[in-house]
Design a protein around this motif. Structure first.
Motif, mmCIF file in Angstrom:
data_model
loop_
_atom_site.group_PDB
_atom_site.id
_atom_site.type_symbol
_atom_site.label_atom_id
_atom_site.label_comp_id
_atom_site.label_asym_id
_atom_site.label_seq_id
_atom_site.Cartn_x
_atom_site.Cartn_y
_atom_site.Cartn_z
ATOM 1 N N LEU A 19 0.848 -1.204 0.000
ATOM 2 C CA LEU A 19 0.000 0.000 0.000
ATOM 3 C C LEU A 19 0.876 1.243 0.000
ATOM 4 O O LEU A 19 0.732 2.132 0.843
ATOM 5 C CB LEU A 19 -0.913 0.002 1.237
ATOM 6 C CG LEU A 19 -1.782 -1.236 1.487
ATOM 7 C CD1 LEU A 19 -2.603 -1.048 2.762
ATOM 8 C CD2 LEU A 19 -2.700 -1.512 0.300
ATOM 9 N N GLY A 77 -1.295 4.484 -3.868
ATOM 10 C CA GLY A 77 -2.586 3.995 -4.342
ATOM 11 C C GLY A 77 -3.498 5.111 -4.812
ATOM 12 O O GLY A 77 -3.179 6.294 -4.755
ATOM 13 N N HIS A 105 -2.109 -0.062 -5.602
ATOM 14 C CA HIS A 105 -3.332 -0.559 -4.959
ATOM 15 C C HIS A 105 -4.487 0.404 -5.186
ATOM 16 O O HIS A 105 -4.286 1.578 -5.542
ATOM 17 C CB HIS A 105 -3.114 -0.774 -3.452
ATOM 18 C CG HIS A 105 -3.022 0.485 -2.645
ATOM 19 N ND1 HIS A 105 -1.864 1.233 -2.550
ATOM 20 C CD2 HIS A 105 -3.934 1.134 -1.860
ATOM 21 C CE1 HIS A 105 -2.053 2.273 -1.763
ATOM 22 N NE2 HIS A 105 -3.317 2.245 -1.324
ATOM 23 N N ARG A 118 -8.024 1.768 -3.264
ATOM 24 C CA ARG A 118 -8.914 1.827 -2.100
ATOM 25 C C ARG A 118 -10.326 1.911 -2.663
ATOM 26 O O ARG A 118 -10.741 2.929 -3.205
ATOM 27 C CB ARG A 118 -8.583 3.029 -1.221
ATOM 28 C CG ARG A 118 -9.443 3.129 0.041
ATOM 29 C CD ARG A 118 -8.906 4.225 0.958
ATOM 30 N NE ARG A 118 -9.729 4.376 2.147
ATOM 31 C CZ ARG A 118 -10.601 5.375 2.339
ATOM 32 N NH1 ARG A 118 -10.769 6.305 1.414
ATOM 33 N NH2 ARG A 118 -11.303 5.440 3.448
ATOM 34 N N SER A 152 -3.204 -4.416 -5.214
ATOM 35 C CA SER A 152 -3.845 -4.795 -3.958
ATOM 36 C C SER A 152 -5.141 -4.014 -3.815
ATOM 37 O O SER A 152 -5.327 -2.965 -4.445
ATOM 38 C CB SER A 152 -2.908 -4.518 -2.777
ATOM 39 O OG SER A 152 -1.756 -5.323 -2.864
ATOM 40 N N ILE A 170 -8.164 -2.499 -1.088
ATOM 41 C CA ILE A 170 -8.731 -2.211 0.224
ATOM 42 C C ILE A 170 -10.247 -2.230 0.106
ATOM 43 O O ILE A 170 -10.824 -1.464 -0.668
ATOM 44 C CB ILE A 170 -8.264 -0.845 0.753
ATOM 45 C CG1 ILE A 170 -6.749 -0.843 0.978
ATOM 46 C CG2 ILE A 170 -8.994 -0.497 2.054
ATOM 47 C CD1 ILE A 170 -6.194 0.510 1.387
ATOM 48 N N THR A 200 -4.899 4.145 9.827
ATOM 49 C CA THR A 200 -5.019 5.120 8.753
ATOM 50 C C THR A 200 -5.410 6.504 9.250
ATOM 51 O O THR A 200 -6.018 6.649 10.309
ATOM 52 C CB THR A 200 -6.044 4.640 7.706
ATOM 53 O OG1 THR A 200 -6.004 5.496 6.559
ATOM 54 C CG2 THR A 200 -7.463 4.644 8.269
ATOM 55 N N TYR A 257 -0.799 4.590 7.604
ATOM 56 C CA TYR A 257 -1.125 4.723 6.178
ATOM 57 C C TYR A 257 -2.061 5.918 5.988
ATOM 58 O O TYR A 257 -2.957 6.137 6.807
ATOM 59 C CB TYR A 257 -1.796 3.415 5.729
ATOM 60 C CG TYR A 257 -2.552 3.448 4.430
ATOM 61 C CD1 TYR A 257 -1.886 3.391 3.212
ATOM 62 C CD2 TYR A 257 -3.952 3.489 4.426
ATOM 63 C CE1 TYR A 257 -2.591 3.386 2.012
ATOM 64 C CE2 TYR A 257 -4.658 3.470 3.233
ATOM 65 C CZ TYR A 257 -3.977 3.423 2.029
ATOM 66 O OH TYR A 257 -4.682 3.417 0.854
ATOM 67 N N ALA A 274 -2.907 6.756 -0.487
ATOM 68 C CA ALA A 274 -3.835 6.640 -1.616
ATOM 69 C C ALA A 274 -4.410 8.018 -1.888
ATOM 70 O O ALA A 274 -5.047 8.615 -1.020
ATOM 71 C CB ALA A 274 -4.960 5.650 -1.321
#
Length: 380
Positions: A38, A41, A78, A80, A117, A119, A224, A308, A343
């Motif tokens: 991550l 993203g 990635h 989200r 990836s 989320i 996060t 994150y 992200a």
């Protein structure tokens, strides 16, 4: 004899403390390892959430497999994936597959096929979040939803499927929210022992919300936060962000009293002039952003857990393009300096990294450069 036994027991306990600490850190290592997936993203918003239409036709055409391929080609690692609670609850209560869930499964597998990836971000309305504020009924309903959702996705790919329990919880009581998250973690672990969970602070998941959190009793969690400061710049002209920001257009970044002064006379009220004046006096620049983000890194180090940034971005309608790119660059540089994955918000909404017109999708080269990414070969 008793004293000798107690002394021996105490010495054994003291000797085991470093081992216990090492064991906890070893358990935490999987969350740190997964956090490496991550790093850079994009939020795929306004698609499975924040929309009034979740028909199959719209879900198939709003963001397509070509878009997902483009996301990977631009260098994102990635997505989200925001998901509304209402269609999820309809699926959970139905007890069988629904068209919405079938489309969600299809998209998740397409993202994984592009080595992205994913989320799974439960992203409900404020009305839904309000049901969690008092009593147990709302919490129990939400726990049942997560039990079903975690069981559904657990077999897919635990290394690359992450469970974000709730976007921006809007909970005024951080202690109650801490307890709710603990309940959700226990529920998820009943059916998904291996997936990494993403937890957030109360209110709107700002950095101050993170800093007052205590880590949950589970080693496989990433924590996060969201960062849109300073709002006078990132949300200028946004109609949903309060009256002080709606009239703002062409606001510069970095901010100084000198470059803000010409903008003050354009503000309709003394209160909005004062608010904008403070943005200039606050001297928002790369150094200030770096200092701000450093506190997320300090919290991560203090608790030995990964952190994150799930959202950051600039509303593009009224922000000067070069200033928008400069803020995104400074944010990205600070987070990379402190080893915090991120992200950007978002792929094709109001904060977008691409524009769509007449069936053509065009990445913004200025923004990709600011993010340390690249134009796809076919677009150069």
């Amino acid at each position: 004899m008793k004293n000798a036994f107690r002394l021996a027991l105490l010495l054994a306990f003291v000797c085991l403390l470093p081992l216990a600490s090492a064991s906890a850190q070893q358990q935490n290592s999987i969350a740190f390892e997964r956090a490496q997936h991550l790093q850079h993203g994009i939020n795929t918003s306004m698609w499975f959430a924040q929309a009034n239409n979740y028909s199959v036709q719209r879900l198939e055409t709003f963001t397509t497999p070509k878009d997902i391929k483009l996301i990977a080609e631009m260098g994102f690692d990635h997505c989200r994936l925001s998901i509304a609670s209402k269609p999820l609850l309809e699926w959970e209560r139905a007890g069988h597959e629904t068209p919405f869930m079938q489309q969600l499964d299809k998209v998740v597998h397409e993202m994984l096929a592009q080595h992205l990836s994913v989320i799974i971000d439960v992203h409900p309305s404020s009305q839904f979040k309000a049901t969690l504020c008092q009593g147990q009924a709302g919490v129990e309903n939400f726990a049942r939803l997560w039990h079903a959702l975690a069981a559904h996705f657990a077999p897919v790919d635990p290394n690359h499927i992450f469970f974000e329990m709730l976007n921006e919880p809007e909970q005024s009581d951080p202690y109650r929210w801490q307890g709710i998250q603990a309940t959700l973690v226990q529920t998820i672990r009943q059916v998904a022992p291996d997936n990494t969970i993403i937890a957030a602070g109360a209110h709107y998941s700002g950095l101050p919300d993170l800093l007052v959190m205590e880590p949950l009793d589970d080693p496989n969690i990433i924590y996060t936060f969201h960062d849109y400061l300073p709002m006078h710049f990132t949300h200028q002209g946004a109609t949903w962000a309060g009256s002080a920001l709606q009239s703002l257009h062409g606001i510069p970044y970095p901010s100084t009293p000198e470059n803000i002064a010409p903008k003050l006379s354009q503000e309709p009220t003394l209160a909005s002039q004062f608010s904008l004046d403070q943005y200039g006096e606050d001297h928002w620049d790369a150094q200030r952003i770096d200092n701000y983000i450093s506190f997320a890194a300090k919290w991560s180090k203090l608790h030995h857990v990964p952190v994150y940034c799930g959202e950051f971005g600039v509303y593009r309608a009224f922000a000067p393009p070069a200033a928008r790119a400069a803020w995104l660059h400074d944010m990205r540089a600070a987070m990379e300096k402190y080893h915090i994955g991120w992200a950007m918000w978002d792929y094709q909404g109001g904060f977008s990294v691409v524009t769509k017109a007449n069936g053509v999708t065009t990445p913004d080269p200025l923004i990709l450069k600011a993010l340390g990414l690249h134009m796809p070969e076919a677009q150069r």
